[in-house]
Design a protein around this motif. Structure first.
Motif, PDB file in Angstrom:
ATOM      1  N   ARG A  69       1.139   6.291 -11.328  1.00  0.00           N
ATOM      2  CA  ARG A  69      -0.023   5.432 -11.587  1.00  0.00           C
ATOM      3  C   ARG A  69      -0.048   4.960 -13.039  1.00  0.00           C
ATOM      4  O   ARG A  69      -0.502   3.866 -13.340  1.00  0.00           O
ATOM      5  CB  ARG A  69      -1.320   6.177 -11.259  1.00  0.00           C
ATOM      6  N   TYR A  80      -3.620  16.296   4.973  1.00  0.00           N
ATOM      7  CA  TYR A  80      -4.261  15.096   5.497  1.00  0.00           C
ATOM      8  C   TYR A  80      -3.288  13.916   5.448  1.00  0.00           C
ATOM      9  O   TYR A  80      -3.255  13.089   6.344  1.00  0.00           O
ATOM     10  CB  TYR A  80      -5.516  14.761   4.693  1.00  0.00           C
ATOM     11  N   HIS A 125      -0.056  13.925   5.722  1.00  0.00           N
ATOM     12  CA  HIS A 125       0.887  14.054   6.834  1.00  0.00           C
ATOM     13  C   HIS A 125       0.271  13.526   8.134  1.00  0.00           C
ATOM     14  O   HIS A 125       0.858  12.698   8.837  1.00  0.00           O
ATOM     15  CB  HIS A 125       1.268  15.532   6.966  1.00  0.00           C
ATOM     16  N   LYS A 129      -2.349  11.634   8.525  1.00  0.00           N
ATOM     17  CA  LYS A 129      -2.743  10.223   8.418  1.00  0.00           C
ATOM     18  C   LYS A 129      -1.527   9.320   8.619  1.00  0.00           C
ATOM     19  O   LYS A 129      -1.590   8.327   9.350  1.00  0.00           O
ATOM     20  CB  LYS A 129      -3.377   9.988   7.042  1.00  0.00           C
ATOM     21  N   THR A 177      -1.908  14.206  -3.583  1.00  0.00           N
ATOM     22  CA  THR A 177      -2.526  14.582  -4.854  1.00  0.00           C
ATOM     23  C   THR A 177      -1.569  15.513  -5.578  1.00  0.00           C
ATOM     24  O   THR A 177      -1.619  16.729  -5.425  1.00  0.00           O
ATOM     25  CB  THR A 177      -3.856  15.302  -4.611  1.00  0.00           C
ATOM     26  N   HIS A 178      -0.677  14.914  -6.321  1.00  0.00           N
ATOM     27  CA  HIS A 178       0.422  15.627  -6.936  1.00  0.00           C
ATOM     28  C   HIS A 178       0.596  15.037  -8.329  1.00  0.00           C
ATOM     29  O   HIS A 178       0.340  13.852  -8.522  1.00  0.00           O
ATOM     30  CB  HIS A 178       1.679  15.403  -6.074  1.00  0.00           C
ATOM     31  N   PRO A 179       1.007  15.834  -9.319  1.00  0.00           N
ATOM     32  CA  PRO A 179       1.142  15.273 -10.667  1.00  0.00           C
ATOM     33  C   PRO A 179       2.057  14.048 -10.716  1.00  0.00           C
ATOM     34  O   PRO A 179       1.857  13.167 -11.552  1.00  0.00           O
ATOM     35  CB  PRO A 179       1.710  16.430 -11.489  1.00  0.00           C
ATOM     36  N   THR A 217       0.850  -1.184   0.000  1.00  0.00           N
ATOM     37  CA  THR A 217       0.000   0.000   0.000  1.00  0.00           C
ATOM     38  C   THR A 217       0.887   1.234   0.000  1.00  0.00           C
ATOM     39  O   THR A 217       1.816   1.340   0.798  1.00  0.00           O
ATOM     40  CB  THR A 217      -0.913   0.011   1.236  1.00  0.00           C
ATOM     41  N   ARG A 236      -1.681  -1.027  -3.917  1.00  0.00           N
ATOM     42  CA  ARG A 236      -2.921  -0.347  -3.533  1.00  0.00           C
ATOM     43  C   ARG A 236      -2.572   1.102  -3.236  1.00  0.00           C
ATOM     44  O   ARG A 236      -1.545   1.401  -2.658  1.00  0.00           O
ATOM     45  CB  ARG A 236      -3.539  -0.999  -2.305  1.00  0.00           C
ATOM     46  N   TRP A 237      -3.460   1.998  -3.627  1.00  0.00           N
ATOM     47  CA  TRP A 237      -3.163   3.422  -3.524  1.00  0.00           C
ATOM     48  C   TRP A 237      -4.032   4.082  -2.478  1.00  0.00           C
ATOM     49  O   TRP A 237      -5.235   3.862  -2.437  1.00  0.00           O
ATOM     50  CB  TRP A 237      -3.411   4.112  -4.868  1.00  0.00           C
ATOM     51  N   ASP A 238      -3.432   4.909  -1.649  1.00  0.00           N
ATOM     52  CA  ASP A 238      -4.214   5.791  -0.793  1.00  0.00           C
ATOM     53  C   ASP A 238      -3.708   7.197  -1.072  1.00  0.00           C
ATOM     54  O   ASP A 238      -2.635   7.594  -0.624  1.00  0.00           O
ATOM     55  CB  ASP A 238      -4.056   5.412   0.683  1.00  0.00           C
ATOM     56  N   VAL A 239      -4.492   7.923  -1.849  1.00  0.00           N
ATOM     57  CA  VAL A 239      -4.055   9.230  -2.327  1.00  0.00           C
ATOM     58  C   VAL A 239      -4.901  10.313  -1.670  1.00  0.00           C
ATOM     59  O   VAL A 239      -6.122  10.198  -1.646  1.00  0.00           O
ATOM     60  CB  VAL A 239      -4.198   9.314  -3.863  1.00  0.00           C
ATOM     61  N   MET A 240      -4.264  11.324  -1.112  1.00  0.00           N
ATOM     62  CA  MET A 240      -5.029  12.426  -0.529  1.00  0.00           C
ATOM     63  C   MET A 240      -4.200  13.703  -0.488  1.00  0.00           C
ATOM     64  O   MET A 240      -2.998  13.685  -0.720  1.00  0.00           O
ATOM     65  CB  MET A 240      -5.533  12.056   0.859  1.00  0.00           C
ATOM     66  N   GLU A 241      -4.872  14.781  -0.156  1.00  0.00           N
ATOM     67  CA  GLU A 241      -4.230  16.092  -0.082  1.00  0.00           C
ATOM     68  C   GLU A 241      -3.119  16.048   0.968  1.00  0.00           C
ATOM     69  O   GLU A 241      -3.185  15.304   1.938  1.00  0.00           O
ATOM     70  CB  GLU A 241      -5.301  17.122   0.276  1.00  0.00           C
ATOM     71  N   GLU A 242      -2.085  16.856   0.803  1.00  0.00           N
ATOM     72  CA  GLU A 242      -0.859  16.636   1.575  1.00  0.00           C
ATOM     73  C   GLU A 242      -0.988  16.866   3.071  1.00  0.00           C
ATOM     74  O   GLU A 242      -0.321  16.194   3.847  1.00  0.00           O
ATOM     75  CB  GLU A 242       0.289  17.468   0.994  1.00  0.00           C
TER      76      GLU A 242
END
Lengths: 280, 291, 443
Positions: C56, C79, C81, C83, C48-50, C43, C71-77
């Protein structure tokens, strides 16, 4: 009153109605509709000043949203978590509300206040303990942990609301039934519950709205399996900026189930929300 | 079984047990960590007991004091506006002549159903002084306020709160209004009372319990408002919209990670919410039961 | 007969496969990994960065090669940090690969969230030659991935800052962009264009409380001779006249920014420029593809670029970026390393950048083919040289120490107080100095 006067009153009424309706729509519906329109715009159109009232709508945002494999999963998770959480809340809250409404006993005020106080702690202050709890029980990233966490604010809310509705039913109703030989449970299940159907509907919509939009628990307690819809917003905050179109599309779709449910229970909502606090 | 169900505690037991189990750990943890120095990311075992230091630090923190005052201003002004506006709208919606009532009620539900963090973001766009819709519309009456500025930022947060949750108050008051008994009004009409007199002497007293419940629920939520502020202003500019919940987040999570100290602030917030609720409930109970 | 045919067929397949393996180092490597870790699931926690989009787009090939499922868990930076640290506090071990902002480096290394990678890099078995660590721009490998002389992250996205300007406006008003050499010139240009046309501001930058305003203000910090700490020490330097002057400059410059600058994150700063409401923009080099995107930017195609100007005390430019790192609580560290290896290798760098990834490798930045396609690469390199000025002096643009996030928070609040006119820059820095002192004392 002569007929000229009546028609003038009618005319004034009509003007008040139309103006009031327009103001309400402008204040409460327009900001939402503007967001919906953003879901059909491309990025340049979104920020156009003067704003674009008419434009060639694009479905690109919706296409991109549905192309995210997570969207469907999140949606299903949301529905599953909320249905279970609200159902269990009601199973727990309805008897409790009945006790608070129908019995007189020692410590009643304290107990009812304690129940309410459970929902007072801000989510960000208790999310870490919930995380540790979930980790300890091995249920992180499952729907179960979210259902449990949501009980902590749905049960108190439902208990207080339902107590209000039950207070509205005159106690003579259950006393008569008890004298006729019905058991307490029969009174509860066959009289009180049907009589508070409106209240149940009203309470369920407000519970549903609260759980449907819950964000903090949903983000921290899950990883990939049990994420729910509100957390999708974190995917639209990117290094480049906010992905407005897709985010508006997601928000528009997120609103739909709640609105559909609200339309279904609309009538109950209005007659049901009086808390029984005002009696004749 | 029958006998068992005669006791109120039997009815209360499932809910109380469930709530107790669910919340005992978080509550205990909250108080327990508030007595410790523990930083996010370190193992739980590496916490250090420091007594009441987190509390004394919080009390001495000027940011805490100003945030507390600001949170009260935010809550009182938002809830007051929600009440006044909600009451006006509810009275309007209870007019018998009104067409489209169902549509209007449906429209009112919508703001509540928008995810709060998204609501904060879209309003941030609407409030943009250069390309936001709000200032474009205000331009027709020659107004160009800077919603992002230090002076108006808190107001902008109140506006979003009012937009999203006035409908909640409205719906409760509407239900209350539609359940009002007719007799007192008819009697007052015979006595030649003015509309205002009827409102002040009959409607408001009769509605009082409902009004207080609406204020209690909204007040509790406004005091811990977080999602909207976080995406709308992030607590800024400077400290203009730093509410207590923002301070808790900032202290416990991002950029600080002092979980113990954040817990101490949360304990203060909890105490404030409980005091305020108790106060409102006292008023609720002091109301003599209307016959 | 039938049996014979089957034997021949099997032999043929084996032969073809082994030929392919021999021919392609990637295949060979993949086969080795597959043998050891095939069927493993890892995982990855990403922002959320280019660059995440770049990874991907290549993950299918990685999964096919190695048999590892991602498996990907992608979110704003922000959050992300929180998480990561929450997961780490409970040692759940659910993340294997972490995408780590350079400003978290000290914090994460100090809290043992991530593991040192030196052993992996030294082992040719684990790090094949086609990875080529040395090809990473030194400003990045030293400035992003290293903490306390150990490699904790492989730079996956690197950026400096530079200036973009509206060529059409500069031409229309006869303003020579080459005349912007110093920070004073920049101020003058911003003033010149401010309100020149309706809805046009001079310059658009970030002013939102927190790390955004720090980013905006720090552009001028080092060129003005300011610093957070005196070089080589932990003596607080935010009260020096130079640091105060740089903040004063930022506050003055922002008088020619669009109204509402005090709440501008990168979202508003960039959108304002892209919609044509600002003549100049000063922000991250990694955002250039975004503002040059015709479908998103009104001004795409008429943008010129400049390296950051010179200040009274010389030149220096921002350095920022992301690393891929192995989570310390991962039980699949080797599989995680294989993922990082593949994704950030020199071999895949071209494909990565073409799919939206942000360049960190010198071979790409100097590739004539790329320079032709991305005409701003020379200015990126120029900015990077200016960033290297700091790296060479062993100064971190934002100090990579565990306390930095807290210091940044204190600076962000006080700078915002100065920007909104609540206090003077002097008072803001006086307060910052006191707060930083407390932070360094662990208070």
């Amino acid at each position: 009153m002569n007929s000229a006067g009546t028609s003038r009153v009618k005319a004034v009424d009509a003007i008040v109605d139309v103006t009031g309706t327009l103001i309400l729509v402008f204040l409460f519906l327009f900001p939402f509709l503007w967001m919906v329109s953003m879901s059909f715009k491309d990025r340049i159109q979104t920020f156009q000043i003067p704003p674009l009232w008419f434009f060639q709508p694009t479905l690109e945002n919706y296409r991109a949203l549905f192309a995210r494999e997570i969207f469907g999963t999140y949606f299903v998770n949301s529905v599953a978590v909320i249905v279970f959480s609200v159902l269990v809340s009601f199973v727990l809250a309805a008897p409790a509300a009945y006790a608070l409404s129908r019995f007189d006993f020692k410590g009643k005020k304290d107990i009812s206040f304690w129940i309410l106080s459970v929902r007072m702690a801000p989510a960000i202050a208790v999310v870490i303990p919930y995380f540790f709890l979930g980790s300890f029980m091995g249920i992180l990233d499952t729907r179960l942990i979210l259902i449990i966490a949501y009980l902590s604010f749905n049960v108190p809310f439902a208990t207080w609301m339902l107590k209000g509705f039950m207070d509205e039913i005159p106690t003579e109703v259950d006393e008569a039934a008890l004298i006729d030989g019905s058991s307490r449970f029969q009174v509860f299940s066959r009289l009180i519950i049907p009589l508070t159907a409106n209240g149940l509907a009203a309470t369920s919509i407000l519970c549903l709205i609260q759980s449907w939009n819950e964000f903090t628990f949903a983000l921290f307690l899950t990883t990939t399996e049990a994420r729910t819809l509100p957390t999708i917003v974190t995917q639209f905050l990117t290094f480049q900026g906010v992905v407005w179109g897709e985010m508006s599309a997601a928000a528009t779709i997120t609103v739909l189930p709640a609105v559909v449910f609200a339309i279904l229970v609309r009538k109950h909502l209005i007659t049901g929300l009086s808390f029984g606090a005002v009696k004749e | 079984m029958k006998k068992f169900l005669q006791s109120p505690y039997a009815w209360l037991a499932p809910a109380l047990a469930a709530l107790f189990i669910i919340t005992i750990v978080p509550t205990f943890f909250l108080f327990f960590t508030s007595l410790h120095h523990w930083e996010l990311g370190f193992p739980w075992d590496e916490r250090v007991f420091i007594g009441l230091k987190n509390f004394s630090h919080t009390l001495q923190n000027p940011l805490f004091r100003s945030a507390l005052v600001r949170t009260l201003i935010y809550t009182v002004s938002a809830v007051t506006v929600q009440f006044i506006l909600g009451f006006l709208i509810a009275s309007f919606l209870s007019r018998r002549t009104l067409l489209w009532r169902g549509f209007l009620i449906g429209s009112l539900i919508i703001p509540m159903t928008v995810t709060p963090s998204i609501a904060g973001l879209i309003w941030r766009l609407y409030f943009n002084p250069t390309y936001g819709i709000v200032n474009y519309l205000l331009g027709f009456i020659n107004l160009q306020p800077n919603w992002y500025g230090y002076e108006l930022a808190l107001l902008s947060a109140v506006i979003v709160e009012v937009w999203q949750w006035t409908p909640f108050v409205t719906l409760i008051l509407l239900a209350g209004l539609s359940a009002l008994p007719r007799t007192p009004f008819e009697a007052a009409m015979v006595d030649g009372a003015s509309r205002f007199q009827m409102l002040w002497n009959i409607t408001l007293p009769l509605l009082r319990p409902i009004i207080l419940i609406a204020l209690l629920l909204r007040g509790m939520d406004a005091l811990k408002m977080f999602d909207v502020i976080f995406s709308l202003t992030g607590g800024g500019p400077a400290d203009a919209t730093e509410l207590i919940s923002m301070l808790i987040y900032r202290t416990g999570f991002y950029h600080t990670g002092m979980v113990g100290r954040a817990s101490a602030i949360a304990v203060f917030l909890l105490a404030a919410i409980i005091l305020l609720s108790q106060f409102l409930i006292k008023i609720l109970d002091s109301e003599p039961k209307s016959a | 007969m039938r049996k014979n045919l089957a034997t021949w067929f099997v032999l043929l397949v084996v032969f073809t496969l082994s030929a392919a393996v021999a021919a392609n180092p990637l295949q060979e490597w993949g086969a080795g990994i597959k043998e050891e870790f095939g069927g493993t699931e890892i995982t990855v926690a990403m922002a959320t960065h280019p660059s995440t989009d770049g990874f991907r787009s290549m993950v299918q090939e990685f999964e096919d090669l190695t048999g590892i499922t991602v498996r990907w868990d992608v979110m704003e930076e922000i959050y992300l940090h929180d998480k990561i640290l929450t997961e780490h506090a409970a040692r759940t071990g659910r993340y294997d690969v972490l995408m780590m902002d350079v400003v978290w480096m000290g914090e994460f290394a100090n809290r043992r969230v991530v593991v040192p990678l030196d052993d992996y890099l030294a082992d040719p078995q684990k790090t094949p030659a086609w990875f080529n660590y040395d090809d990473i721009v030194p400003a990045y490998s030293q400035g992003l991935g290293v903490y306390d002389k150990k490699v904790y992250g492989i730079p996956s996205a690197g950026e400096s800052a530079f200036i973009a300007y509206r060529k059409d406006l500069f031409e229309k008003y006869g303003y020579d962009p080459a005349s912007i050499k110093t920070y004073d010139d920049l101020l003058e240009a911003a003033q010149f264009f401010h309100n020149k046309e309706e809805n046009l501001a001079g310059i658009s930058m970030r002013g939102r409380r927190g790390h955004h305003i720090v980013y905006g203000w720090f552009q001028s910090l080092y060129p003005f001779g300011g610093a957070v700490f005196h070089p080589g020490t932990f003596d607080i330097a935010v009260e020096t006249p130079e640091t105060i002057a740089s903040l004063q400059y930022f506050v003055d410059l922002m008088k020619f920014a669009p109204p509402g600058i005090e709440n501008f994150s990168h979202e508003e700063a960039t959108t304002t420029f892209m919609q044509g409401h600002a003549a100049i923009w000063f922000d991250a080099t990694a955002l250039a593809p975004w503002i040059e995107d015709q479908t998103k930017s009104k001004v795409a195609g008429s943008i010129g670029y400049l390296a950051p100007p010179t200040g009274p005390k010389g030149s220096a430019a921002a350095i920022a970026g992301w690393n891929l790192a192995v989570s310390a609580s991962s039980t699949k560290a080797d599989a995680a390393w294989a993922f990082i290896n593949f994704m950030t290798s020199e071999l895949k760098a071209e494909e990565y950048v073409k799919n939206g990834g942000v360049v960190t490798r010198a071979s790409i930045l100097r590739d004539p083919q790329f320079i032709e396609e991305y005409h701003y690469y020379p200015q990126v390199l120029e900015s990077l040289d200016l960033a290297a000025v700091l790296v060479d002096q062993d100064i971190d643009w934002r100090p990579r120490i565990p306390e930095w996030p807290r210091i940044g928070e204190a600076l962000g609040l006080n700078a915002s107080l100065a920007l909104t006119g609540q206090v003077t820059p002097e008072v803001a820095m006086e307060r910052s100095a006191k707060e930083i002192e407390n932070i360094m004392a662990g208070y």
